[in-house]
Design a protein around this motif. Sequence first.
Motif, PDB file in Angstrom:
ATOM      1  N   VAL A 196       0.865  -1.167   0.000  1.00 56.77           N
ATOM      2  CA  VAL A 196       0.000   0.000   0.000  1.00 56.77           C
ATOM      3  C   VAL A 196       0.909   1.226   0.000  1.00 56.77           C
ATOM      4  CG1 VAL A 196      -1.752   1.300   1.270  1.00 56.77           C
ATOM      5  CG2 VAL A 196      -1.849  -1.209   1.225  1.00 56.77           C
ATOM      6  N   VAL A 218     -10.353   5.442  -0.484  1.00 54.85           N
ATOM      7  CA  VAL A 218     -10.498   4.028  -0.813  1.00 54.85           C
ATOM      8  C   VAL A 218     -11.207   3.332   0.339  1.00 54.85           C
ATOM      9  CG1 VAL A 218      -9.287   1.868  -1.321  1.00 54.85           C
ATOM     10  CG2 VAL A 218      -8.367   4.035  -2.159  1.00 54.85           C
ATOM     11  N   LEU A 256      -1.896  -7.763  -3.482  1.00 59.80           N
ATOM     12  CA  LEU A 256      -2.656  -6.549  -3.773  1.00 59.80           C
ATOM     13  C   LEU A 256      -1.697  -5.376  -3.753  1.00 59.80           C
ATOM     14  CD1 LEU A 256      -5.315  -4.872  -4.089  1.00 59.80           C
ATOM     15  CD2 LEU A 256      -5.437  -4.846  -1.588  1.00 59.80           C
ATOM     16  N   LEU A 314      -1.823  -1.320  -3.994  1.00 62.97           N
ATOM     17  CA  LEU A 314      -2.702  -0.153  -3.950  1.00 62.97           C
ATOM     18  C   LEU A 314      -1.843   1.098  -3.878  1.00 62.97           C
ATOM     19  CD1 LEU A 314      -5.440   1.341  -3.501  1.00 62.97           C
ATOM     20  CD2 LEU A 314      -5.149   0.870  -1.060  1.00 62.97           C
ATOM     21  N   GLU A 315      -2.098   2.041  -4.794  1.00 59.28           N
ATOM     22  CA  GLU A 315      -1.390   3.311  -4.804  1.00 59.28           C
ATOM     23  C   GLU A 315      -2.416   4.439  -4.856  1.00 59.28           C
ATOM     24  OE1 GLU A 315       1.954   5.636  -7.516  1.00 59.28           O
ATOM     25  OE2 GLU A 315       0.740   4.045  -8.412  1.00 59.28           O
ATOM     26  N   VAL A 359      -7.824   5.818   3.480  1.00 63.50           N
ATOM     27  CA  VAL A 359      -7.717   4.423   3.060  1.00 63.50           C
ATOM     28  C   VAL A 359      -8.267   3.535   4.166  1.00 63.50           C
ATOM     29  CG1 VAL A 359      -6.137   2.561   2.419  1.00 63.50           C
ATOM     30  CG2 VAL A 359      -5.695   4.897   1.612  1.00 63.50           C
ATOM     31  N   GLN A 370      -3.959  -7.974  -7.878  1.00 64.44           N
ATOM     32  CA  GLN A 370      -4.645  -6.762  -8.334  1.00 64.44           C
ATOM     33  C   GLN A 370      -3.745  -5.538  -8.197  1.00 64.44           C
ATOM     34  OE1 GLN A 370      -6.502  -9.424  -6.962  1.00 64.44           O
ATOM     35  NE2 GLN A 370      -6.800  -9.463  -9.165  1.00 64.44           N
ATOM     36  N   ASN A 371      -3.857  -4.643  -9.166  1.00 60.87           N
ATOM     37  CA  ASN A 371      -3.198  -3.343  -9.123  1.00 60.87           C
ATOM     38  C   ASN A 371      -4.278  -2.274  -9.110  1.00 60.87           C
ATOM     39  OD1 ASN A 371      -0.253  -3.799  -9.361  1.00 60.87           O
ATOM     40  ND2 ASN A 371      -0.867  -4.850 -11.223  1.00 60.87           N
ATOM     41  N   ILE A 372      -4.263  -1.438  -8.074  1.00 58.62           N
ATOM     42  CA  ILE A 372      -5.228  -0.357  -7.950  1.00 58.62           C
ATOM     43  C   ILE A 372      -4.449   0.948  -7.873  1.00 58.62           C
ATOM     44  CG2 ILE A 372      -7.078   0.636  -6.566  1.00 58.62           C
ATOM     45  CD1 ILE A 372      -7.646  -2.207  -5.510  1.00 58.62           C
ATOM     46  N   HIS A 373      -4.726   1.866  -8.821  1.00 58.64           N
ATOM     47  CA  HIS A 373      -4.030   3.143  -8.884  1.00 58.64           C
ATOM     48  C   HIS A 373      -5.060   4.272  -8.878  1.00 58.64           C
ATOM     49  CE1 HIS A 373      -0.341   1.027 -10.095  1.00 58.64           C
ATOM     50  NE2 HIS A 373      -1.152   0.282 -10.810  1.00 58.64           N
ATOM     51  N   ILE A 399      -9.232  -0.549   4.656  1.00 56.56           N
ATOM     52  CA  ILE A 399      -9.244  -1.908   4.117  1.00 56.56           C
ATOM     53  C   ILE A 399      -9.637  -2.852   5.242  1.00 56.56           C
ATOM     54  CG2 ILE A 399      -7.943  -3.720   2.954  1.00 56.56           C
ATOM     55  CD1 ILE A 399      -5.982  -1.570   1.962  1.00 56.56           C
TER      56      ILE A 399
END
Length: 196
Positions: free
Chosen positions: A28, A58, A48, A50-51, A37, A69-72, A39
């Motif tokens: 993260v 988020v 995972l 996350l950026e 954020v 997963q990549n979350i940007h 989670i």
Amino acid sequence: MLEIIEQNQGCNEIHIAPEYRENGVGRVVIRGVGNKVRIDAPKYCANLFLEVTGGASVDIEASCVFHGQNIHLLAPGHLRIGVGCGFNGHSIIQMHEPSSINIGAHSLFGGDTMVSSSHVHKIVDVKTGKRLNPPGDIVIGRHVWVSAGASVWCGANIGADSIVGKGTYVSKHFPANSLIAGNPARVIREGVTWEF
């Protein structure tokens, strides 16, 4: 091991479930200030990333499954992933311009899926100077199955209990209980749902 990197210590709100902090796998990265954020504890997390950058929010609810997963979130905006969502294989969620992405509870995503609230690069009408591809919010309803290789783009609104076929490109509204497929996406059949 879960790695948490906060660029500006103490300038963001970070709430990560203790179970995920202790047993999670991933990274993260929180850049800038004013990010929020949260989670909750996932059911399973193989990896995972996350950026978030400056003013992003988020909210990932409990019992989700992550597997590469990549979350940007690189702009102010909001991402919500509902309880019990599953992501199988590599997938990407991205926000490059202010917008929101809301994924309903118990939705399922196949490998190589993409959810993006903007096209990043602007397409402009030469005569008017008007942008033809503005960013837009995304709503994926409760219990939606997004099949492998599908992509969901700005302005998409997929009704609950729907199925998005393999390789489909979605960028507009579709009613609940729809089987959606094609490029561009269209309703293939209505009055359907799916089961695990």
